[in-house]
Design a protein around this motif. Structure first.
Motif, PDB file in Angstrom:
ATOM      1  N   UNK A  21      47.486  44.312  20.413  1.00 38.29           N
ATOM      2  CA  UNK A  21      48.402  45.452  20.293  1.00 38.29           C
ATOM      3  C   UNK A  21      48.922  45.902  21.652  1.00 38.29           C
ATOM      4  N   UNK A  22      49.234  44.940  22.510  1.00 39.72           N
ATOM      5  CA  UNK A  22      49.795  45.230  23.818  1.00 39.72           C
ATOM      6  C   UNK A  22      48.792  45.579  24.883  1.00 39.72           C
ATOM      7  N   UNK A  23      47.503  45.627  24.554  1.00 40.36           N
ATOM      8  CA  UNK A  23      46.451  45.986  25.510  1.00 40.36           C
ATOM      9  C   UNK A  23      45.624  44.740  25.842  1.00 40.36           C
ATOM     10  N   UNK A  24      45.344  44.541  27.116  1.00 39.58           N
ATOM     11  CA  UNK A  24      44.576  43.375  27.541  1.00 39.58           C
ATOM     12  C   UNK A  24      43.183  43.402  26.930  1.00 39.58           C
ATOM     13  N   UNK A  25      42.855  42.348  26.165  1.00 42.38           N
ATOM     14  CA  UNK A  25      41.552  42.259  25.521  1.00 42.38           C
ATOM     15  C   UNK A  25      40.632  41.249  26.165  1.00 42.38           C
ATOM     16  N   UNK A  26      41.200  40.126  26.607  1.00 39.54           N
ATOM     17  CA  UNK A  26      40.410  39.073  27.244  1.00 39.54           C
ATOM     18  C   UNK A  26      41.248  38.398  28.307  1.00 39.54           C
ATOM     19  N   UNK A  27      40.570  37.860  29.302  1.00 36.62           N
ATOM     20  CA  UNK A  27      41.242  37.116  30.361  1.00 36.62           C
ATOM     21  C   UNK A  27      40.427  35.866  30.674  1.00 36.62           C
ATOM     22  N   UNK A  28      41.107  34.742  30.800  1.00 32.41           N
ATOM     23  CA  UNK A  28      40.463  33.475  31.163  1.00 32.41           C
ATOM     24  C   UNK A  28      41.135  32.967  32.428  1.00 32.41           C
ATOM     25  N   UNK A  29      40.343  32.621  33.413  1.00 31.88           N
ATOM     26  CA  UNK A  29      40.868  32.180  34.704  1.00 31.88           C
ATOM     27  C   UNK A  29      40.249  30.830  35.063  1.00 31.88           C
ATOM     28  N   UNK A  30      41.103  29.894  35.422  1.00 32.62           N
ATOM     29  CA  UNK A  30      40.628  28.565  35.826  1.00 32.62           C
ATOM     30  C   UNK A  30      41.356  28.167  37.101  1.00 32.62           C
ATOM     31  N   UNK A  31      40.605  28.071  38.183  1.00 33.18           N
ATOM     32  CA  UNK A  31      41.190  27.688  39.461  1.00 33.18           C
ATOM     33  C   UNK A  31      41.165  26.177  39.613  1.00 33.18           C
ATOM     34  N   UNK A  32      42.255  25.653  40.163  1.00 34.28           N
ATOM     35  CA  UNK A  32      42.437  24.200  40.170  1.00 34.28           C
ATOM     36  C   UNK A  32      41.373  23.478  40.991  1.00 34.28           C
ATOM     37  N   UNK A  33      40.826  24.143  42.006  1.00 35.78           N
ATOM     38  CA  UNK A  33      39.797  23.500  42.824  1.00 35.78           C
ATOM     39  C   UNK A  33      38.395  23.721  42.253  1.00 35.78           C
ATOM     40  N   UNK A  34      38.309  24.517  41.189  1.00 38.11           N
ATOM     41  CA  UNK A  34      37.001  24.827  40.603  1.00 38.11           C
ATOM     42  C   UNK A  34      37.144  24.918  39.087  1.00 38.11           C
ATOM     43  N   UNK A  35      37.340  23.785  38.452  1.00 38.23           N
ATOM     44  CA  UNK A  35      37.532  23.751  37.008  1.00 38.23           C
ATOM     45  C   UNK A  35      36.205  23.995  36.288  1.00 38.23           C
ATOM     46  N   UNK A  36      36.269  24.633  35.133  1.00 33.40           N
ATOM     47  CA  UNK A  36      35.066  24.868  34.339  1.00 33.40           C
ATOM     48  C   UNK A  36      34.468  23.564  33.830  1.00 33.40           C
ATOM     49  N   UNK A  37      33.170  23.576  33.616  1.00 33.41           N
ATOM     50  CA  UNK A  37      32.460  22.357  33.190  1.00 33.41           C
ATOM     51  C   UNK A  37      32.065  22.389  31.720  1.00 33.41           C
ATOM     52  N   UNK A  38      32.113  23.547  31.070  1.00 26.87           N
ATOM     53  CA  UNK A  38      31.632  23.657  29.699  1.00 26.87           C
ATOM     54  C   UNK A  38      32.414  22.715  28.793  1.00 26.87           C
ATOM     55  N   UNK A  39      31.675  21.927  28.009  1.00 20.81           N
ATOM     56  CA  UNK A  39      32.287  20.963  27.104  1.00 20.81           C
ATOM     57  C   UNK A  39      32.371  19.568  27.676  1.00 20.81           C
ATOM     58  N   UNK A  40      32.274  19.439  29.007  1.00 16.05           N
ATOM     59  CA  UNK A  40      32.318  18.106  29.619  1.00 16.05           C
ATOM     60  C   UNK A  40      31.075  17.298  29.254  1.00 16.05           C
TER      61      UNK A  40
END
Length: 531
Positions: A21-40
């Motif tokens: 409804x126009x309000x920030x609820x979640x934020x996901x950030x992935x930096x190119x030099x430090x990619x997440x590993x979950x699921x790999x």
């Protein structure tokens, strides 16, 4: 509830914001030099087995060795297939945004021999020292990213998520997401999945994700074929890597923009706005193949002003890093995150209510449940969370507050467990943690206070300096003068409020004391130069 997905891409990082409804609820950030590993998925090498912890450290090619506990390993032996074209896979317990997977699958993990290309069954013993040994190679999947000084968390229960399903290659389990409430729909999904598995002769298990609700059988069948082909590709790559001695990445999870389309988009999603041309095309192509209903809702943002600025996401991000969260009524929350747990304290602040103290407390706590649920999601707080509500006398009010909190947390993709309100007004809850919190991801400990959140007062430092000069005078007889080098606030106090003490000390020690300001020093830093 209307929902929008904002995808912001820059040369440094990719960010995905979920607006409710126009309000920030979640934020996901992935930096190119430090990619997440979950699921790999990795073909890792066991570097150390710890019988006392019933765990092992596994090298997966990262800066820190990853952690594998015996409870995250398959438990029962499974005969090795004699057919060379049929491999014995490993199973996954992947984090599903809507489904709760089995905590452990009763299967022994297949182990890749370092000297041969055969896959052999591990010993059917429960102790980890009987199942793993150093230099052994084993297929593992990351379930938690590196958090602080801790390495990634691993499992041998491999799982492969798609839009509607999660494939468990080594399990015969068919499960349904707990978020699907309808008994008729749960029965339909289980019946159709069981039938499809028999039709395509699928070896393994399936979990129906929340997105599978009311999805026709042909879409489920497409997902099954996609997952089976993906698993075959993983098995083939694993066989190719058998002769390699180093740890190898076998399968890498989708990038953040594509992963958000797969996991976060649902019927209530009105728009997906992307501000990068290349990613826009990738997202459209992916959506057309796997999430077609959202294809026409994907919009390319081309205006000059930043996408996140237009929707006030940057402002909300700055507020999410603050310790204090103000409520509309005048009350506020204080959020403190420590190594062991997170505490959230509710205060009435300037809210004075109307009828009675109990009513004021009740309304403040009720309003706080909305803010708490949002902040937990936005900041991605995990582990143990202690909620310190203002004490309420009436049991009905306690029940209402707890019910409101539970209702607000139903929107959270992460699994949560909540206790009852205690006599002290405390609520203990846990939230599954798979990645760093927003504060851990964007911030680092303060170089001045070393993460304590406070520094010694100038007066305290002055007294430390006095004691240090007295020690130096007793230890060294030759110096005729002491020069104190310190922060400006400390020197100012020494020359004003503590001037009499300095004079007394000069008389007592028989030495001249001079002062020098060093602007690069913090308030706690000082040096005493002996002349």
């Amino acid at each position: 509830m209307s929902e929008e997905l904002l995808i912001n891409v820059s040369p440094m990082e990719c960010r995905v914001a979920v607006l409710d409804n126009g309000v920030l609820g979640e934020i996901y950030i992935e930096r190119h030099h430090k990619l997440g590993l979950v699921g790999n998925i990795y073909l890792g090498t066991v570097v150390r087995v710890l019988p006392g912890m019933q765990a092992a450290f596994v090298d997966i090619g990262q800066s820190r060795t990853a952690f594998l506990h015996v409870n995250d390993m398959q438990r029962e032996p499974r005969p090795t297939s004699k057919n060379k074209n049929q491999s014995v896979p490993e199973t996954v317990d992947s984090t599903d945004t809507g489904a709760t997977l089995a905590d452990s699958l009763e299967i022994t993990p297949p182990v890749v021999s370092a000297k041969t290309t055969e896959i052999v069954a591990a010993p059917s013993k429960t102790l980890i020292q009987h199942r793993l040994h150093e230099s052994q190679r084993i297929l593992v999947q990351v379930t938690k990213d590196q958090l602080g000084s801790k390495g990634a968390r691993l499992t041998t229960n491999v799982s492969l998520p798609s839009r509607y399903l999660v494939y468990l290659p080594s399990s015969d389990h068919v499960g349904i997401s707990q978020r699907i409430d309808s008994d008729d729909e749960r029965t339909r999904l289980k019946t159709e999945l069981t039938s499809l598995m028999q039709t395509v002769n699928l070896k393994g298990g399936l979990i129906a994700r929340t997105a599978a609700e009311r999805v026709p059988v042909d879409k489920l069948e497409e997902d099954i074929y996609y997952l089976v082909q993906l698993w075959r590709t993983i098995c083939a790559r694993r066989q190719e890597m058998n002769h390699h001695q180093s740890s190898e990445l076998i399968y890498q999870e989708l990038s953040l923009p594509l992963r958000s389309i797969r996991d976060l988009v649902h019927a209530d999603t009105e728009k997906v706005i992307v501000d990068n041309t290349q990613i826009y095309e990738q997202v459209r192509h992916f959506a057309k193949e796997f999430v077609p209903f959202v294809y026409d809702r994907i919009v390319h943002y081309t205006a000059e002003q930043s996408l996140f600025d237009v929707h006030r996401v940057e402002e909300d991000l700055r507020d999410a890093l603050k310790r204090r969260v103000d409520l509309k009524s005048g009350g506020y929350l204080i959020i403190d995150q420590t190594e062991a747990m997170t505490t959230i304290d509710v205060n009435t602040g300037s809210f004075v209510g109307g009828r009675s103290l109990e009513d004021t407390v009740y309304k403040t706590n009720l309003e706080a449940t909305h803010a708490i649920a949002r902040q937990i999601r936005l900041r991605n707080l995990g582990g143990i969370i202690i909620l310190d509500f203002i004490d309420m006398l009436e049991q009905e009010h306690k029940d209402d507050v707890l019910t409101s909190l539970q209702e607000q947390l139903t929107q959270d993709y992460a699994k949560t467990n909540i206790t009852q309100v205690s006599e002290l007004g405390l609520v203990e809850m846990t939230r599954k943690r798979t990645r760093e919190s927003l504060g851990q991801q964007l911030c680092e400990p303060c170089s001045t206070c070393q993460g304590r959140g406070f520094v010694k007062t100038a007066e305290t430092v002055c007294f430390e300096i006095f004691r240090e000069m007295m020690r130096c005078a007793r230890t060294y007889n030759s110096p005729k003068k002491f020069t104190v080098v310190a922060h400006a606030a400390v020197i100012d106090l020494l020359l004003t409020s503590e001037a009499d003490t300095v004079a007394d000390l000069e008389y007592l020690l028989g030495r001249v004391i001079t002062f020098e300001v060093e602007n690069l020093y913090t308030q706690e830093q000082y040096d005493i130069v002996l002349d």
